[in-house]
Design an enzyme around this catalytic site. Sequence first.
Site, mmCIF file in Angstrom:
data_model
loop_
_atom_site.group_PDB
_atom_site.id
_atom_site.type_symbol
_atom_site.label_atom_id
_atom_site.label_comp_id
_atom_site.label_asym_id
_atom_site.label_seq_id
_atom_site.Cartn_x
_atom_site.Cartn_y
_atom_site.Cartn_z
ATOM 1 N N ARG A 164 0.840 -1.204 0.000
ATOM 2 C CA ARG A 164 0.000 0.000 0.000
ATOM 3 C C ARG A 164 0.876 1.255 0.000
ATOM 4 N NH1 ARG A 164 -2.048 -3.719 -1.204
ATOM 5 N NH2 ARG A 164 -3.878 -4.780 -0.378
ATOM 6 N N SER A 246 -10.847 -0.416 3.417
ATOM 7 C CA SER A 246 -9.989 -0.761 4.562
ATOM 8 C C SER A 246 -9.302 0.499 5.074
ATOM 9 C CB SER A 246 -8.948 -1.802 4.149
ATOM 10 O OG SER A 246 -9.577 -2.990 3.733
ATOM 11 N N GLU A 346 -4.676 3.916 6.028
ATOM 12 C CA GLU A 346 -4.455 3.879 4.589
ATOM 13 C C GLU A 346 -4.838 5.173 3.896
ATOM 14 O OE1 GLU A 346 -5.715 0.646 2.206
ATOM 15 O OE2 GLU A 346 -5.093 -0.902 3.608
#
Length: 350
Positions: A164, A246, A346
């Site tokens: 990520r 998420s 994130e």
Amino acid sequence: MIVEPNVPLQAHNSFGIVARAQHLLRVRSEADVRALLADARWRDVPKFVLGGGSNVVITGDIKPLVLKVEIMGRRLVEETPRAWIVEVGAGELWHDTVAWLMDQGWPGLENMALIPGTVGGAPVQNIGAYGVELQDRFESLDGIDLVTGQAFTLDAAQCAFGYRDSVFKHVGRGTNDFGLAGRALITRVRLRLPRPWKPVLGYLDLERKMEEAGVRDPSPRQIFDWVCAIRQAKLPDWRVLGNAGSFFKNPTVTPEQCADIIARDPKVVHYPLPDGSIKLAAGWLIDACGWKGKSMGNAGVYERQALVLVNRGGAAHPATGGEVMTLAKAIQTSVYERFGIRLEPEPVVV
């Protein structure tokens, strides 16, 4: 080139947070960016690049000039015995692109079906799901440096992909520290879809689908349909219940740290990685701290998946960015106090 003033952003972020852009430019071609950078009124002002708004938490009106990327188009660039190379405009929706590729008979992204956002945002986050990350299917991308105005092309190595993570999430601080956060606008992405196609399986949810269907050799379309069904069962539709997918990265720990946690919590969900480290399921950690289904103001933790924070106020009384971040920080504190692990969000917070 038209710079619009005072533009509402509630429809342009998947959390549905109410905010405004003081000024916004819809970027529909590279020429729009060149015209902007040639205009003395806008050349040197701070800028914020916005794609699908699926990985952002807006905490107030955005003062920098918002560049809303709407560059469209999909085409097959090259076909070889080893791969299909497909170029996609940065403004195209990711899931629509995955579905389109399936219809063309060019599989390889089926494990990443139903991920929200645009194609231009995919390299920034190095999106991934069910064993496949963008870097596994990446050829190159084009972009424009918003400081120098220069066009550039980057390959996978130059994008510095990580979990990520990418060069687009880091700020360059010198000649030996290359970062493009805040200065790059991605215009087009080229995907490499391997031939012959091979399924990527092994995740428990996919194994269950195979068992239910009695299929041991699934087709790309079957995997696509299974992934869509799995995600729809676990994750809320952002158009119905605002969210950014998420919210926290799955943390990685050493084998020794993992053994210590297992000694106290034997049911902790964990996965060994090739480098010897252990990935922990952030959703499990959050659930173990009792957050699933809980709310703070109009921001809450989704009752089916603790990794997802949601806007419980709907369009009429939406959660604020401040409420979302207050909830996120409370979760981080709980997880750290119980497990000694710091969860990393994130989404980009602006």
